[in-house]
Design a protein around this motif. Structure first.
Motif, PDB file in Angstrom:
ATOM      1  N   LEU A  38      -3.659   1.948   8.803  1.00  0.00           N
ATOM      2  CA  LEU A  38      -2.785   1.033   8.073  1.00  0.00           C
ATOM      3  C   LEU A  38      -1.909   0.213   9.015  1.00  0.00           C
ATOM      4  O   LEU A  38      -1.543  -0.922   8.686  1.00  0.00           O
ATOM      5  CB  LEU A  38      -1.946   1.804   7.053  1.00  0.00           C
ATOM      6  N   VAL A  65       1.287   5.221   0.075  1.00  0.00           N
ATOM      7  CA  VAL A  65       0.549   6.373   0.598  1.00  0.00           C
ATOM      8  C   VAL A  65       1.211   7.634   0.061  1.00  0.00           C
ATOM      9  O   VAL A  65       2.369   7.889   0.329  1.00  0.00           O
ATOM     10  CB  VAL A  65       0.550   6.375   2.142  1.00  0.00           C
ATOM     11  N   ILE A  85       3.531  -1.433   3.889  1.00  0.00           N
ATOM     12  CA  ILE A  85       3.093  -0.044   3.738  1.00  0.00           C
ATOM     13  C   ILE A  85       4.300   0.822   3.446  1.00  0.00           C
ATOM     14  O   ILE A  85       5.349   0.671   4.066  1.00  0.00           O
ATOM     15  CB  ILE A  85       2.380   0.445   5.014  1.00  0.00           C
ATOM     16  N   TYR A 138       5.291   4.972   2.671  1.00  0.00           N
ATOM     17  CA  TYR A 138       4.849   6.371   2.656  1.00  0.00           C
ATOM     18  C   TYR A 138       5.765   7.177   1.752  1.00  0.00           C
ATOM     19  O   TYR A 138       6.986   7.136   1.904  1.00  0.00           O
ATOM     20  CB  TYR A 138       4.872   6.954   4.073  1.00  0.00           C
ATOM     21  N   VAL A 175      -9.815   0.857   1.625  1.00  0.00           N
ATOM     22  CA  VAL A 175      -8.618   0.010   1.620  1.00  0.00           C
ATOM     23  C   VAL A 175      -9.015  -1.452   1.449  1.00  0.00           C
ATOM     24  O   VAL A 175      -8.398  -2.200   0.679  1.00  0.00           O
ATOM     25  CB  VAL A 175      -7.785   0.231   2.899  1.00  0.00           C
ATOM     26  N   VAL A 220      -4.689   7.906   8.621  1.00  0.00           N
ATOM     27  CA  VAL A 220      -4.306   6.888   7.635  1.00  0.00           C
ATOM     28  C   VAL A 220      -3.240   5.974   8.234  1.00  0.00           C
ATOM     29  O   VAL A 220      -3.326   4.742   8.128  1.00  0.00           O
ATOM     30  CB  VAL A 220      -3.811   7.554   6.329  1.00  0.00           C
ATOM     31  N   LYS A 221      -2.235   6.552   8.877  1.00  0.00           N
ATOM     32  CA  LYS A 221      -1.177   5.742   9.506  1.00  0.00           C
ATOM     33  C   LYS A 221      -1.756   4.807  10.559  1.00  0.00           C
ATOM     34  O   LYS A 221      -1.410   3.632  10.626  1.00  0.00           O
ATOM     35  CB  LYS A 221      -0.115   6.640  10.151  1.00  0.00           C
ATOM     36  N   ILE A 257       0.871  -1.175   0.000  1.00  0.00           N
ATOM     37  CA  ILE A 257       0.000   0.000   0.000  1.00  0.00           C
ATOM     38  C   ILE A 257       0.905   1.221   0.000  1.00  0.00           C
ATOM     39  O   ILE A 257       1.680   1.433   0.927  1.00  0.00           O
ATOM     40  CB  ILE A 257      -0.937   0.017   1.221  1.00  0.00           C
ATOM     41  N   LEU A 293      -3.816   6.942  -2.031  1.00  0.00           N
ATOM     42  CA  LEU A 293      -3.230   5.635  -1.761  1.00  0.00           C
ATOM     43  C   LEU A 293      -3.323   4.778  -3.020  1.00  0.00           C
ATOM     44  O   LEU A 293      -4.250   4.953  -3.815  1.00  0.00           O
ATOM     45  CB  LEU A 293      -3.977   4.900  -0.645  1.00  0.00           C
TER      46      LEU A 293
END
Length: 198
Positions: A107, A91, A119, A121, A190, A103-104, A89, A156
């Protein structure tokens, strides 16, 4: 009976030795206490390190809120259980974005529920080169400069192999016309993205 000089020396030595015994005994006792104290501190440190390792390997999170605000829905957990390969994913939110914290948090729950969720970022303001490269790779709407900042329609991107699913800003938040409020829809977005790339 007078005591001779040699006898006085022996008697004096015995008396001096007898007087030193309590001091020597106290020193020995002090050394023993110091040794036991050091062993106790060392033992406590070993227990603390082992407990920390155990907790880190078996991460568990409890949600004690009445509305279960920090718990993934059964549908999300079922989707995560169906993963057989790694899913990434991406971001694309800047550090200053007000949605980044929520969001953090969400996730992290996905990653804790499945080790197959990775994940990443990417801050469009700080990592412009990587941001543009990923836009080209996943065929996203090209970034445009607004007040010196790069922006994208994608917030995302859920990817698995060559499959991808784009989640934009409207997918994260939705306006409820009946209540007149903005409702978070990130978890649904998501989970839908995960289902689309399976």
């Amino acid at each position: 009976v007078p005591i001779s000089a040699p006898e006085r020396g022996i008697t004096g030595s015995v008396k001096a030795a007898a007087a030193l015994q309590p001091v020597a005994a106290r020193r020995g006792l002090g050394r023993q206490l110091g040794l036991w104290s050091a062993l106790g501190v060392l033992g406590a440190a070993v227990i603390a390190v082992c407990a920390n390792l155990l907790v880190a390997r078996h991460y568990t999170r409890w949600d004690v809120t009445r509305a279960q605000l920090y718990t993934l829905s059964p549908a999300s957990l079922e989707t995560l259980g169906g993963l057989s390969e790694d899913v990434e994913i991406l971001v694309f939110l800047a550090q200053a974005d007000p949605e980044l914290a929520s969001v953090k948090r969400l996730l992290e729950q996905y990653a804790a529920a499945s080790p197959l969720v990775q994940i990443r970022y990417i801050d469009p303001d700080r990592e412009r080169g990587e941001f543009l490269a990923l836009q080209n790779r996943y065929r996203l709407t090209q970034g445009r400069a607004e007040q010196g900042q790069l922006v994208s329609d994608a917030a995302l991107v859920v990817t698995q192999g060559e499959a991808r699913w784009v989640i934009n800003g409207q997918d994260i938040l939705g306006y409820d016309e009946q209540r007149g409020t903005v409702q978070p829809r990130l978890e649904q977005a998501v989970t839908e993205g995960l289902r689309q790339v399976l």
